[in-house]
Write a protein that holds these residues in place. Sequence first.
Motif, short mmCIF file in Angstrom:
data_model
loop_
_atom_site.label_atom_id
_atom_site.label_comp_id
_atom_site.label_asym_id
_atom_site.label_seq_id
_atom_site.Cartn_x
_atom_site.Cartn_y
_atom_site.Cartn_z
N LYS A 119 -38.15 50.74 -31.76
CA LYS A 119 -38.16 49.89 -32.96
C LYS A 119 -38.26 48.41 -32.59
O LYS A 119 -38.78 47.61 -33.36
CB LYS A 119 -36.93 50.14 -33.82
CG LYS A 119 -35.60 49.69 -33.21
CD LYS A 119 -34.47 49.83 -34.21
CE LYS A 119 -33.16 49.28 -33.64
NZ LYS A 119 -32.07 49.35 -34.63
N GLN A 120 -37.75 48.04 -31.40
CA GLN A 120 -37.81 46.65 -30.97
C GLN A 120 -37.57 46.58 -29.47
O GLN A 120 -37.09 47.54 -28.87
CB GLN A 120 -36.76 45.81 -31.70
CG GLN A 120 -35.33 46.18 -31.37
CD GLN A 120 -34.33 45.59 -32.34
OE1 GLN A 120 -34.26 46.00 -33.48
NE2 GLN A 120 -33.56 44.61 -31.87
N ASN A 127 -39.15 43.33 -33.36
CA ASN A 127 -39.25 44.42 -34.33
C ASN A 127 -40.52 44.26 -35.19
O ASN A 127 -40.46 44.28 -36.42
CB ASN A 127 -37.98 44.47 -35.20
CG ASN A 127 -38.01 45.61 -36.22
OD1 ASN A 127 -38.75 46.56 -36.06
ND2 ASN A 127 -37.22 45.48 -37.26
N GLN A 131 -44.90 48.10 -36.77
CA GLN A 131 -45.37 47.86 -38.13
C GLN A 131 -46.77 47.25 -38.14
O GLN A 131 -47.62 47.60 -38.97
CB GLN A 131 -44.39 46.94 -38.87
CG GLN A 131 -43.03 47.57 -39.13
CD GLN A 131 -42.03 47.35 -38.00
OE1 GLN A 131 -42.41 47.33 -36.83
NE2 GLN A 131 -40.77 47.19 -38.33
N THR A 143 -40.06 53.86 -39.78
CA THR A 143 -39.33 53.05 -38.82
C THR A 143 -37.88 53.51 -38.69
O THR A 143 -37.34 54.17 -39.57
CB THR A 143 -39.36 51.57 -39.23
OG1 THR A 143 -38.83 51.46 -40.56
CG2 THR A 143 -40.78 51.03 -39.23
N PHE A 144 -37.25 53.14 -37.58
CA PHE A 144 -35.82 53.42 -37.33
C PHE A 144 -35.50 54.91 -37.44
O PHE A 144 -34.53 55.31 -38.09
CB PHE A 144 -34.92 52.62 -38.28
CG PHE A 144 -35.29 51.18 -38.41
CD1 PHE A 144 -35.52 50.40 -37.29
CD2 PHE A 144 -35.44 50.59 -39.65
CE1 PHE A 144 -35.87 49.06 -37.40
CE2 PHE A 144 -35.80 49.25 -39.77
CZ PHE A 144 -36.01 48.49 -38.63
N ARG A 159 -34.36 58.63 -41.46
CA ARG A 159 -34.03 57.29 -41.02
C ARG A 159 -32.78 56.80 -41.74
O ARG A 159 -32.49 57.22 -42.86
CB ARG A 159 -35.20 56.32 -41.26
CG ARG A 159 -35.64 56.22 -42.70
CD ARG A 159 -37.01 55.55 -42.82
NE ARG A 159 -37.00 54.20 -42.32
CZ ARG A 159 -36.74 53.13 -43.05
NH1 ARG A 159 -36.44 53.26 -44.34
NH2 ARG A 159 -36.77 51.93 -42.53
N THR A 177 -41.20 54.54 -35.23
CA THR A 177 -40.40 53.71 -34.32
C THR A 177 -39.00 54.32 -34.23
O THR A 177 -38.45 54.78 -35.23
CB THR A 177 -40.32 52.24 -34.77
OG1 THR A 177 -39.53 52.13 -35.95
CG2 THR A 177 -41.71 51.68 -35.04
N ASP A 179 -34.87 54.79 -33.35
CA ASP A 179 -33.56 54.16 -33.39
C ASP A 179 -32.70 54.76 -32.28
O ASP A 179 -33.05 55.77 -31.66
CB ASP A 179 -32.91 54.37 -34.75
CG ASP A 179 -31.93 53.25 -35.11
OD1 ASP A 179 -31.57 52.49 -34.20
OD2 ASP A 179 -31.54 53.15 -36.29
#
Length: 251
Positions: A119-120, A127, A131, A143-144, A159, A177, A179
């Motif tokens: 995610k980042q 982050n 995206q 995401t996450f 998520r 992405t 987490d």
Amino acid sequence: MKVLVPVKRVVDYNVKVRVKSDGTGVDTANVKMSMNPFDEIAVEEAVRLKEKGLVTEVIAVSCGVAQCQETLRTAMAIGADRAILVETPADLDLQPLAVAKLLKALVDKEQPGLIILGKQAIDDDANQTGQMLAALADLPQATFASKVELTADSVSVTREVDGGLETLALSLPAVITTDLRLNEPRYVTLPNIMKAKKKQLDTVKPEDLGVDVTPRLKTLKVTEPAKRGAGIKVADVAALVEKLKNEAKVI
């Protein structure tokens, strides 16, 4: 089905980051580097999907200096089948948009059914790359992710959101992405490290992919966060309220 897993080489999370004396950035000279922890989770998830028989090939990708080959070898030791390095000059500030464009070019070339990335990154905490890649490639995104369930033509992603859990159903190809709670990456064994040295690792340049990686943003100055002051004791609640009101000015 192919799975593309972008991984980033960052300062190891156990290392205390130091700012350069001239304030131009973070000092990475003689500093231990490793794979971004969120990307490690992404590689682990892709390998688990392959072990379940849902994926045929896992491709690790990294964008950066030649030393990123070490990060890609780690990804292959975890279980990736081959790797691609998009090599850029050491003095280039490679920003999320440029990385997303490079990944978009590789997605067009490799045609993966799924792209899984962290995610980042723990160095810039932007982050943004996942995206931006989904937008550029016009792909659905989740995401996450804390849980991923893959079928032949779709993927279900759970998520965490503020109100609890949210489950999204995406058609493939898609971008996910990861987490922290998605999985626990496996310990890399010495035999797998040796096997990774024999796996295919291709190197390309941004110009080979037709991508302009010129930085769009300029960092003016980097400074360390201010050191926290020592705490104090107060005699009673009235003294606490007085200091919060007049010194801290939070009430």
